[in-house]
Design a protein around this motif. Structure first.
Motif, PDB file in Angstrom:
ATOM      1  N   ASP A   1     -25.255   6.278  10.367  1.00 32.78           N
ATOM      2  CA  ASP A   1     -26.170   5.281  10.936  1.00 32.78           C
ATOM      3  C   ASP A   1     -27.453   5.186  10.113  1.00 32.78           C
ATOM      4  OD1 ASP A   1     -24.356   4.760  12.932  1.00 32.78           O
ATOM      5  OD2 ASP A   1     -25.335   6.048  14.426  1.00 32.78           O
ATOM      6  N   GLY A   2     -27.934   6.332   9.655  1.00 36.55           N
ATOM      7  CA  GLY A   2     -29.135   6.326   8.830  1.00 36.55           C
ATOM      8  C   GLY A   2     -28.908   5.641   7.486  1.00 36.55           C
ATOM      9  N   LEU A   3     -27.731   5.860   6.872  1.00 39.38           N
ATOM     10  CA  LEU A   3     -27.429   5.215   5.600  1.00 39.38           C
ATOM     11  C   LEU A   3     -27.260   3.705   5.765  1.00 39.38           C
ATOM     12  CD1 LEU A   3     -24.964   7.834   4.068  1.00 39.38           C
ATOM     13  CD2 LEU A   3     -27.280   7.294   3.279  1.00 39.38           C
ATOM     14  N   ILE A   4     -26.660   3.291   6.883  1.00 44.52           N
ATOM     15  CA  ILE A   4     -26.531   1.858   7.154  1.00 44.52           C
ATOM     16  C   ILE A   4     -27.911   1.229   7.320  1.00 44.52           C
ATOM     17  CG2 ILE A   4     -25.765   0.173   8.889  1.00 44.52           C
ATOM     18  CD1 ILE A   4     -23.274   1.932   9.280  1.00 44.52           C
ATOM     19  N   ASP A   5     -28.800   1.921   8.029  1.00 46.65           N
ATOM     20  CA  ASP A   5     -30.173   1.428   8.154  1.00 46.65           C
ATOM     21  C   ASP A   5     -30.816   1.275   6.782  1.00 46.65           C
ATOM     22  OD1 ASP A   5     -29.968   1.380  10.886  1.00 46.65           O
ATOM     23  OD2 ASP A   5     -31.018   3.283  11.214  1.00 46.65           O
ATOM     24  N   HIS A   6     -30.567   2.252   5.915  1.00 46.32           N
ATOM     25  CA  HIS A   6     -31.146   2.204   4.571  1.00 46.32           C
ATOM     26  C   HIS A   6     -30.627   0.995   3.797  1.00 46.32           C
ATOM     27  CE1 HIS A   6     -32.412   3.357   0.565  1.00 46.32           C
ATOM     28  NE2 HIS A   6     -31.152   3.343   0.162  1.00 46.32           N
ATOM     29  N   LEU A   7     -29.322   0.746   3.842  1.00 50.77           N
ATOM     30  CA  LEU A   7     -28.754  -0.385   3.106  1.00 50.77           C
ATOM     31  C   LEU A   7     -29.234  -1.714   3.661  1.00 50.77           C
ATOM     32  CD1 LEU A   7     -27.006   1.740   1.679  1.00 50.77           C
ATOM     33  CD2 LEU A   7     -25.089   0.143   1.830  1.00 50.77           C
ATOM     34  N   LEU A   8     -29.371  -1.814   4.975  1.00 53.08           N
ATOM     35  CA  LEU A   8     -29.864  -3.061   5.554  1.00 53.08           C
ATOM     36  C   LEU A   8     -31.330  -3.293   5.193  1.00 53.08           C
ATOM     37  CD1 LEU A   8     -28.146  -2.980   9.065  1.00 53.08           C
ATOM     38  CD2 LEU A   8     -27.538  -4.381   7.087  1.00 53.08           C
ATOM     39  N   SER A   9     -32.105  -2.225   5.115  1.00 52.60           N
ATOM     40  CA  SER A   9     -33.487  -2.361   4.659  1.00 52.60           C
ATOM     41  C   SER A   9     -33.529  -2.763   3.194  1.00 52.60           C
ATOM     42  CB  SER A   9     -34.244  -1.039   4.853  1.00 52.60           C
ATOM     43  OG  SER A   9     -34.311  -0.700   6.220  1.00 52.60           O
ATOM     44  N   LEU A  10     -32.616  -2.200   2.407  1.00 52.81           N
ATOM     45  CA  LEU A  10     -32.513  -2.566   0.993  1.00 52.81           C
ATOM     46  C   LEU A  10     -32.175  -4.048   0.860  1.00 52.81           C
ATOM     47  CD1 LEU A  10     -32.537  -1.245  -1.872  1.00 52.81           C
ATOM     48  CD2 LEU A  10     -30.058  -1.015  -1.636  1.00 52.81           C
ATOM     49  N   ALA A  11     -31.267  -4.522   1.711  1.00 51.75           N
ATOM     50  CA  ALA A  11     -30.879  -5.934   1.676  1.00 51.75           C
ATOM     51  C   ALA A  11     -32.057  -6.832   2.011  1.00 51.75           C
ATOM     52  CB  ALA A  11     -29.734  -6.183   2.654  1.00 51.75           C
ATOM     53  N   ALA A  12     -32.855  -6.436   2.985  1.00 49.85           N
ATOM     54  CA  ALA A  12     -33.991  -7.261   3.398  1.00 49.85           C
ATOM     55  C   ALA A  12     -35.017  -7.421   2.282  1.00 49.85           C
ATOM     56  CB  ALA A  12     -34.646  -6.654   4.637  1.00 49.85           C
ATOM     57  N   SER A  13     -35.080  -6.439   1.390  1.00 50.55           N
ATOM     58  CA  SER A  13     -36.050  -6.502   0.298  1.00 50.55           C
ATOM     59  C   SER A  13     -35.424  -6.967  -1.009  1.00 50.55           C
ATOM     60  CB  SER A  13     -36.690  -5.119   0.091  1.00 50.55           C
ATOM     61  OG  SER A  13     -35.706  -4.161  -0.268  1.00 50.55           O
ATOM     62  N   ALA A  14     -34.121  -7.281  -0.998  1.00 59.43           N
ATOM     63  CA  ALA A  14     -33.426  -7.651  -2.236  1.00 59.43           C
ATOM     64  C   ALA A  14     -33.713  -9.082  -2.665  1.00 59.43           C
ATOM     65  CB  ALA A  14     -31.921  -7.448  -2.082  1.00 59.43           C
ATOM     66  N   GLY A  15     -34.221  -9.900  -1.750  1.00 53.69           N
ATOM     67  CA  GLY A  15     -34.604 -11.254  -2.122  1.00 53.69           C
ATOM     68  C   GLY A  15     -33.565 -12.302  -1.793  1.00 53.69           C
ATOM     69  N   PRO A  16     -33.888 -13.569  -2.051  1.00 51.91           N
ATOM     70  CA  PRO A  16     -33.036 -14.683  -1.614  1.00 51.91           C
ATOM     71  C   PRO A  16     -31.742 -14.827  -2.408  1.00 51.91           C
ATOM     72  CG  PRO A  16     -34.877 -15.500  -2.927  1.00 51.91           C
ATOM     73  CD  PRO A  16     -35.125 -14.047  -2.703  1.00 51.91           C
ATOM     74  N   HIS A  17     -31.579 -14.070  -3.491  1.00 53.20           N
ATOM     75  CA  HIS A  17     -30.366 -14.175  -4.291  1.00 53.20           C
ATOM     76  C   HIS A  17     -29.409 -13.017  -4.030  1.00 53.20           C
ATOM     77  CE1 HIS A  17     -32.575 -17.310  -6.229  1.00 53.20           C
ATOM     78  NE2 HIS A  17     -33.458 -16.477  -6.734  1.00 53.20           N
ATOM     79  N   ALA A  18     -29.568 -12.345  -2.903  1.00 53.99           N
ATOM     80  CA  ALA A  18     -28.714 -11.208  -2.573  1.00 53.99           C
ATOM     81  C   ALA A  18     -27.551 -11.633  -1.678  1.00 53.99           C
ATOM     82  CB  ALA A  18     -29.526 -10.114  -1.883  1.00 53.99           C
ATOM     83  N   VAL A  19     -26.489 -10.837  -1.726  1.00 56.97           N
ATOM     84  CA  VAL A  19     -25.317 -11.018  -0.866  1.00 56.97           C
ATOM     85  C   VAL A  19     -25.096  -9.712  -0.112  1.00 56.97           C
ATOM     86  CG1 VAL A  19     -22.818 -11.376  -0.822  1.00 56.97           C
ATOM     87  CG2 VAL A  19     -24.240 -12.715  -2.372  1.00 56.97           C
ATOM     88  N   VAL A  20     -24.866  -9.818   1.191  1.00 58.22           N
ATOM     89  CA  VAL A  20     -24.582  -8.652   2.027  1.00 58.22           C
ATOM     90  C   VAL A  20     -23.188  -8.836   2.622  1.00 58.22           C
ATOM     91  CG1 VAL A  20     -25.307  -7.271   3.999  1.00 58.22           C
ATOM     92  CG2 VAL A  20     -27.030  -8.412   2.574  1.00 58.22           C
ATOM     93  N   LEU A  21     -22.312  -7.864   2.390  1.00 60.40           N
ATOM     94  CA  LEU A  21     -20.929  -7.952   2.849  1.00 60.40           C
ATOM     95  C   LEU A  21     -20.547  -6.654   3.550  1.00 60.40           C
ATOM     96  CD1 LEU A  21     -19.471  -9.418  -0.458  1.00 60.40           C
ATOM     97  CD2 LEU A  21     -19.913 -10.700   1.646  1.00 60.40           C
ATOM     98  N   GLY A  22     -19.706  -6.782   4.583  1.00 65.67           N
ATOM     99  CA  GLY A  22     -19.311  -5.578   5.304  1.00 65.67           C
ATOM    100  C   GLY A  22     -17.937  -5.700   5.926  1.00 65.67           C
ATOM    101  N   ALA A  23     -17.416  -4.560   6.340  1.00 68.87           N
ATOM    102  CA  ALA A  23     -16.165  -4.501   7.090  1.00 68.87           C
ATOM    103  C   ALA A  23     -16.349  -3.467   8.192  1.00 68.87           C
ATOM    104  CB  ALA A  23     -15.004  -4.114   6.180  1.00 68.87           C
TER     105      ALA A  23
END
Length: 416
Positions: free
Chosen positions: A285-307
């Motif tokens: 759960d902590g690592l998922i939080d980290h990746l979602l925070s990373l995504a929020a700061s990655a900018g408008p040209h980022a892609v977030v994908l999950g399963a």
């Protein structure tokens, strides 16, 4: 030809009445021709002569895929059989609506024939957004025939930059609006991202819409090596190139194997290059939080994908993923069962249950993926990787799941 457009388009298909024009593409330093782009035209003097009417009629008649492939086939055949010299590269376009269909026998035949040029398939970000699995399949098929890929209109939409690392095209075509406003913040950012990607992958940057010498100078300043536009020639027959210098040694990099997915799952793919670790759900759960925070700061040209492995997990993810909808270019997840009834900005694909949990973030300067599967007892096994090639491979696996419910076709199979 005085029939209505619906009758005309069927006649065009039956008679193969597509007559491509070719616009030169030049090296901006030498002005030698390195390639041509094929532009489709219907029968001269008919209501379907120009591409907007031609493709609109095909769409209304439900034959867009057949017309699109006919245009590519005729462009390649005419250039292959031309008596005069042709440049070493032939660019042709693909419509997103045609990508879910296998190659027609005629297109397959010319694609596999001996030709004096290398074929370059052009597509826009709409193709990947609308048909991700189909485009990845067709792109891999093009590369298996020693073809190449060009991403068109880069800079016109955030998705075009977001998909660069997922497609890794041999050619990146800068949208013409960048030349018209070269000092805009968006133009500078686009040029910087494209230049970095080209430096990493060996792609060639090509600027479109060059009409003046000032445009040509601007294109070079933005990082373009090749150019296309009225300054260098309007669309015409191949005979119009007679007497003009052709760079017979112009080359693109060899096809990269990245689009051919490895066997296995995201976790097994990640574990080949990284030792898996053992943790508990709180750590995950902590690592998922980290990746979602990373995504929020990655900018408008980022892609977030999950399963996600079960609907409850998907429902728990959805609010946070939806909050990223206005922050990044695309958010998509795949997993079992419907997870929401209300509209939301997350692209969701319902797929069979899978034990793995996967989350990947891809941006111009960001690459991270977390792959999790059940471990012994209450523990879980996981791999966290920031290796770009590996994260991109995992992301392609997830992109394919986004339209996994659609019928999957072998693009190299003979069509109807």
């Amino acid at each position: 030809m005085r029939d209505d457009p619906a009758t005309l388009i069927l006649r065009v298909l039956d008679e193969r009445a597509v007559f491509p024009l070719y616009q030169p593409i030049v090296d901006l330093t030498t002005r030698n021709i390195v390639g041509v782009e094929a532009l489709a035209r219907g029968p001269a003097g008919s209501p379907l002569e120009f591409p907007d009417a031609l493709f609109a009629a095909a769409t209304r008649a439900g034959v867009m895929p057949l017309l699109d492939q006919l245009c590519a086939t005729r462009a390649m055949e005419i250039a292959r059989d031309a008596e005069q010299e042709v440049p070493p590269l032939l660019f042709f376009n693909a419509e997103p609506a045609a990508l879910n269909h296998p190659f027609t026998p005629e297109l397959l035949a010319v694609a596999l024939s001996e030709r004096p040029y290398r074929a370059v398939l052009e597509f826009t970000e709409r193709a990947l957004a609308d048909h991700p699995a189909a485009l990845l399949d067709i792109a891999a098929a093009v590369q298996r025939t020693d073809g190449a890929l060009a991403l068109d209109d880069v800079g016109a939409d955030p998705l075009s930059l977001a998909f660069l690392p997922l497609i890794e095209p041999e050619v990146i075509k800068l949208d013409m609006h960048l030349l018209r406003d070269p000092y805009a913040t968006g133009t500078i950012a686009t040029a910087a991202i494209v230049s970095a990607h080209a430096e990493r992958t060996g792609a060639v940057v090509l600027a479109e819409g060059i009409e003046t010498e000032d445009d040509a100078a601007t294109a070079r300043a933005l990082g373009a090596r090749w150019g296309q536009g009225w300054l260098f020639g309007r669309p015409g027959g191949l005979g119009a190139l007679a007497g003009r210098p052709i760079d017979h040694y112009a080359r693109l990099r060899s096809p990269r194997p990245n689009l051919h997915l490895p066997d296995g799952t995201p976790f097994s793919t990640a574990a080949v290059r990284n030792h898996s670790r053992v943790g508990d759900q709180t750590m995950i759960d902590g690592l998922i939080d980290h990746l979602l925070s990373l995504a929020a700061s990655a900018g408008p040209h980022a892609v977030v994908l999950g399963a996600y492995p079960e609907p409850a997990v998907g429902r728990a993810w959805l609010p946070r993923l939806a909050s990223l909808g206005d922050e990044v270019a695309l958010v998509g997840v795949a997993g079992p069962g419907p997870i929401a009834a209300a509209p939301h900005p997350v692209r969701v694909a319902v797929t069979p249950a899978d034990a793995e949990t996967v989350l990947a973030v891809v941006g111009p300067h960001t690459a991270a993926a977390l792959c999790v599967r059940p471990g012994a007892g209450d523990g879980v096994d996981f791999v966290l990787t920031h290796e770009p090639d590996l994260v991109h491979a995992i992301s392609r696996m997830l992109m394919r799941r986004l339209d996994s419910a659609a019928e999957r076709l072998d693009p190299l199979a003979a069509g109807r």
